[in-house]
Enzyme design. Structure first.
Site, PDB file in Angstrom:
ATOM      1  N   ASP A 172       0.107  32.185   0.397  1.00 13.16           N
ATOM      2  CA  ASP A 172      -1.305  32.332   0.743  1.00 13.16           C
ATOM      3  C   ASP A 172      -1.369  33.563   1.636  1.00 13.16           C
ATOM      4  O   ASP A 172      -1.004  33.511   2.811  1.00 13.16           O
ATOM      5  CB  ASP A 172      -1.797  31.077   1.469  1.00 13.16           C
ATOM      6  CG  ASP A 172      -3.187  31.266   2.073  1.00 13.16           C
ATOM      7  OD1 ASP A 172      -3.732  32.379   1.975  1.00 13.16           O
ATOM      8  OD2 ASP A 172      -3.718  30.297   2.646  1.00 13.16           O
ATOM      9  N   HIS A 183      -4.107  26.496   5.893  1.00  8.48           N
ATOM     10  CA  HIS A 183      -5.564  26.449   5.760  1.00  8.48           C
ATOM     11  C   HIS A 183      -5.868  25.357   4.734  1.00  8.48           C
ATOM     12  O   HIS A 183      -5.063  25.113   3.835  1.00  8.48           O
ATOM     13  CB  HIS A 183      -6.015  27.824   5.245  1.00  8.48           C
ATOM     14  CG  HIS A 183      -7.490  28.041   5.190  1.00  8.48           C
ATOM     15  ND1 HIS A 183      -8.290  27.507   4.210  1.00  8.48           N
ATOM     16  CD2 HIS A 183      -8.319  28.755   5.986  1.00  8.48           C
ATOM     17  CE1 HIS A 183      -9.551  27.889   4.408  1.00  8.48           C
ATOM     18  NE2 HIS A 183      -9.586  28.650   5.486  1.00  8.48           N
ATOM     19  N   CYS A 187     -10.853  25.615   9.476  1.00 13.73           N
ATOM     20  CA  CYS A 187     -10.397  25.028   8.206  1.00 13.73           C
ATOM     21  C   CYS A 187      -8.940  24.606   8.287  1.00 13.73           C
ATOM     22  O   CYS A 187      -8.179  24.779   7.323  1.00 13.73           O
ATOM     23  CB  CYS A 187     -10.613  25.991   7.045  1.00 13.73           C
ATOM     24  SG  CYS A 187     -12.337  26.283   6.698  1.00 13.73           S
ATOM     25  N   LYS A 189     -11.916  39.725   3.039  1.00 18.06           N
ATOM     26  CA  LYS A 189     -11.183  39.829   4.307  1.00 18.06           C
ATOM     27  C   LYS A 189     -10.486  41.182   4.431  1.00 18.06           C
ATOM     28  O   LYS A 189      -9.738  41.425   5.375  1.00 18.06           O
ATOM     29  CB  LYS A 189     -10.155  38.703   4.416  1.00 18.06           C
ATOM     30  CG  LYS A 189     -10.776  37.312   4.583  1.00 18.06           C
ATOM     31  CD  LYS A 189      -9.710  36.298   4.898  1.00 18.06           C
ATOM     32  CE  LYS A 189     -10.121  34.870   4.584  1.00 18.06           C
ATOM     33  NZ  LYS A 189     -11.167  34.346   5.446  1.00 18.06           N
ATOM     34  N   GLN A 248      -4.626  36.230   4.961  1.00 15.29           N
ATOM     35  CA  GLN A 248      -4.622  36.957   6.232  1.00 15.29           C
ATOM     36  C   GLN A 248      -3.591  38.082   6.231  1.00 15.29           C
ATOM     37  O   GLN A 248      -3.595  38.905   7.150  1.00 15.29           O
ATOM     38  CB  GLN A 248      -4.320  35.999   7.395  1.00 15.29           C
ATOM     39  CG  GLN A 248      -5.325  34.886   7.578  1.00 15.29           C
ATOM     40  CD  GLN A 248      -6.708  35.383   7.981  1.00 15.29           C
ATOM     41  OE1 GLN A 248      -6.871  36.486   8.479  1.00 15.29           O
ATOM     42  NE2 GLN A 248      -7.715  34.557   7.744  1.00 15.29           N
TER      43      GLN A 248
END
Lengths: 430, 146
Positions: free
Chosen positions: A220, A142, A384, A246, A223
Site C-alpha cells: 500500500d 489503513h 481510517c 495524494k 503515502q
C-alpha cells in the site's frame, strides 16, 4: 538548535528546492480566509496525507482535456477520439516510467488505492486464496488495506495475521517475522509508509523474505509514491497501489501496478465495456492487459491529470522532494518536542512527513478547530486506522502532514499556534 | 466565524470542570453512545422517578470540549424537571441544531444559549448533540422499563 544553524538549513534547503517559486505553481496556496471581525488568515495546508493541492500544470491539463480532447477512449475513429486515447495511454506510459515498471501492461488505472487493493483482493484473492490460508498484514494498516482482506477472509474461510507495531515509536516489530510467516501464508500486504506514524517500513527485507518462500507481496504505497522515489523493479513487490490525489493529481484516479504474470492469472474485476475481447450472449473473452481490468469508460480526465502531476513531480525530482521533506520533518519534530505535554506518536528512525500528536488532554477536534481559526489545516480523527488508535489507547490524534511546498516559516507559525491552543484550553503559557 | 463564539467561556468552564460527571447507581438507566467520526464516547445515566420527574442526570466519557461541555450543561438544565418539560428541551436543542428551529429557542434555557455558537460550525454540531441523543435514548429506555 541555534538560529544560525537553522538559517543555514533553510538556505540549503531553499537551494535544493526553490520552495517560494514552487508555491507560485499552486494557486490555492495563496488562499486567504477573512473573518467577520476583518482579520485575514493565510492558508497553511498541513493535511497532505489526506490529499494534496494541485499545481497549475495539472489544472491546465484537465481544462485542456475537456476543451480540446474530450471523447471516449479506445473506440472513436474521429480526431478527438484519437487525441483522448493518445493522452490517456500516454499518461499510462508516464506512470509506468515514474515507478519504473517494465511495461504499461502492468499499469491498471483505478479510482484510487482503495479500489486497487479491492481489485487484488477480489480478482486474485478469490481465485487463489483457499480455506485455511493465511494473509499477513500489519497492525498499522489503513482501513483500505484491512477491510478488503477481512471480506476476502470471510468469503474464503481464510485467516488474517498481523505483524505488530511498537507502541513506543510506531515501527513494525520485524524481529519475529518468521513467527508470522507460516507455511499457510499466501500473501503479505503492508503499508510502505504509515499514514498515522509516518514510519517508512523496511519493505525490501520483507519482500525478500517473502519471495524466498514464494509468497507475493502487495505494498500500500498511498503515502510512499507521492514522497519517495519508487522503483518497482528494485523493490520487487508483486503489487503496488497508490492514489493520484495524494501526489498533486486529481481525485478519482489511482493505480494498481502488478507484475504481468499475476495480472494474466487473475480474473477480471468488473465486467462491462472495454475489458472484453469478443462477446457472445453466453460467454466472452477478455481484452489484453491492462484493459482487462478497466471495465467501462475510465476516468480519462483524471488519468491525464495524473500524467501531468507525474511530469510535474519528475521535473522537480523525487530525490529532492524526499530530502527537503526529511529536513522539514526533522525540524518540525524538534520544534514540537519543545512543548511540554506534547506526545508524538511515531518516532521511527526512517519516517516521512506525517506527524500524529496529542497535546496534553486537548481533544484533537478542539486542537484542529483552534488551528483552523488561524488558517492552519490539519487532520483530527482516527485517520481510517481505528485498530491503531485502539492499540495506542486513544480515540484520535491530531495529524500534521507535509508536502514539498510547505515551509519552515509555516512550521514556526504552527508551533506558535499550538502553544496558544495549549494556553486557550487551560495549560498555562509556555 | 470566530473561535470565541464556539468556545465561549461557559463552554470552556464546563469542559474543564464538568458538572454531574460520574457513575450513577443501579436505579439509573444507562445509555452509551459513540461518535465514530471522532471517537467521542459518552455514557449517559438518568433516574426518572415514579412521578415522572427526571431526578438525576449523570454522565461519563471522553470527547472534545464541545461534546463534554454540552453534556455538562445538559445535566444542569434537565435535572429535577418533569418529563414533559425535559422532552420539550431536548426537542428544542436537537431541532435548533438541525436548523429546524430558531437558534433563539435556546435563549430560554440558561447556559444552553452558549451552544448557539456551535451552529456556525456545522462539522461540530454532532459533537454538541451526542449527549442529547443519549439522554433521549435513556429516557425512552427508562420509560420502557417502568
Amino acid at each position: 538548535m541555534s538560529d544560525n544553524v537553522l538559517e543555514k538549513e533553510i538556505s540549503v534547503s531553499d537551494v535544493i528546492l526553490e520552495v517560494k517559486r514552487i508555491r507560485n505553481d499552486f494557486p490555492i496556496l495563496s488562499e486567504r480566509f477573512s473573518s467577520e471581525t476583518g482579520t485575514v488568515k493565510s492558508l497553511v495546508y498541513f493535511d497532505n496525507a489526506a490529499t494534496t493541492q494541485k499545481p497549475r500544470a495539472v489544472l491546465d491539463a484537465l481544462q485542456n482535456y475537456y476543451q480540446h480532447q474530450n471523447a471516449n477512449v479506445h473506440r472513436a475513429i474521429h480526431k478527438l477520439g484519437e487525441r483522448a486515447t493518445f493522452a490517456y495511454e500516454n499518461s499510462r506510459k508516464k506512470v509506468a516510467q515514474f515507478i519504473n515498471s517494465r511495461s504499461t501492461r502492468e499499469i491498471v488505472f483505478t479510482r484510487g488505492t482503495t479500489e486497487a487493493i479491492n481489485l487484488v483482493a477480489h480478482s486474485w484473492g478469490r481465485k487463489f486464496i483457499k480455506p485455511g490460508d493465511e494473509i499477513l498484514l500489519s497492525e498499522m494498516e489503513h482501513h483500505s488495506n484491512l477491510i478488503p482482506w477481512q471480506l476476502l477472509a470471510k468469503d474464503r474461510g481464510a485467516l488474517l495475521r498481523f505483524i505488530p507495531f511498537s507502541k513506543s515509536n510506531g515501527t513494525l516489530q520485524m524481529a519475529n517475522l518468521n513467527h508470522f510467516i507460516t507455511e499457510k501464508t499466501r500473501l503479505i500486504s503492508v503499508t510502505h509508509m504509515s499514514n498515522v506514524f509516518g514510519t517508512i517500513n523496511p519493505v525490501r527485507g520483507l519482500i525478500q523474505k517473502a519471495h524466498e518462500r514464494g509468497i507475493p507481496v502487495l505494498l500500500d504505497a498511498a503515502q510512499a509514491v507521492p514522497h519517495l522515489p519508487t522503483d518497482v523493479q528494485e523493490l520487487d513487490c508483486d503489487f503496488l497501489a497508490f492514489s493520484g490525489h495524494k501526489m498533486c493529481g486529481p481525485t478519482g484516479i489511482g493505480v494498481l501496478y502488478a507484475k504481468e504474470k499475476f495480472l494474466e492469472d487473475m480474473d477480471p474485476y468488473q465486467g462491462g465495456g472495454e475489458m472484453i475481447s469478443s462477446v457472445w450472449l453466453d460467454k466472452a473473452t477478455w481484452n489484453e492487459l491492462p484493459h482487462k481490468f478497466e471495465a467501462g469508460t475510465p476516468n480519462i480526465a483524471g488519468a491525464i491529470g495524473l500524467g501531468a502531476a507525474v511530469d510535474y513531480l519528475s521535473d522537480i525530482g523525487m530525490e529532492k522532494i524526499t530530502l527537503y521533506e526529511q529536513k522539514l520533518t526533522t525540524y518540525a519534530l524538534s520544534r514540537m518536542q519543545e512543548i511540554t505535554e506534547m506526545k508524538i506518536f511515531g518516532l521511527a528512525p526512517f519516517r516521512g512527513g506525517v506527524i500524529s500528536f496529542y497535546m496534553g488532554k486537548i481533544h484533537p477536534h478542539d486542537m484542529a478547530q483552534y488551528l483552523d481559526s488561524e488558517g492552519i489545516a490539519v487532520r483530527a480523527g482516527h485517520h481510517c486506522a481505528q485498530p491503531v488508535m485502539r492499540k495506542l489507547g486513544i480515540l484520535a490524534t491530531t495529524r500534521a502532514s507535509f508536502y514539498f511546498y510547505n515551509t519552515y516559516e509555516e512550521i514556526d507559525f504552527f508551533i506558535e499556534i499550538v502553544k496558544k491552543a495549549r494556553e486557550f484550553f487551560g495549560y498555562g503559557t509556555q | 466565524m470566530e473561535l470565541n463564539e464556539l468556545y465561549q467561556d461557559i463552554i470552556l468552564d464546563h469542559y474543564k470542570h464538568p458538572h454531574n460527571f460520574g457513575e450513577g447507581d443501579s436505579s439509573f438507566t444507562n445509555v452509551e453512545l459513540e461518535n465514530p467520526v471522532c471517537g467521542d464516547h459518552i455514557k449517559l445515566m438518568v433516574y426518572l422517578n415514579d412521578e415522572n420527574i427526571v431526578k438525576e442526570v449523570k454522565f461519563t466519557g471522553s470527547g472534545c470540549a464541545i461534546s463534554m461541555a454540552s453534556a455538562s450543561i445538559m445535566t444542569d438544565e434537565l435535572k429535577g424537571k418533569p418529563l414533559s418539560e425535559v422532552q420539550q428541551i431536548i426537542e428544542d436543542v436537537l431541532g435548533s441544531m438541525r436548523g429546524e428551529k430558531a437558534a433563539e429557542t435556546l435563549d430560554e434555557h440558561g447556559d444552553l444559549a452558549a451552544l448557539k455558537g456551535v451552529m456556525k460550525f456545522p462539522v461540530r454540531v454532532k459533537c454538541a448533540t451526542l449527549a442529547w441523543h443519549a439522554v433521549k435514548d435513556a429516557i425512552a429506555k427508562s420509560k420502557r422499563n417502568t
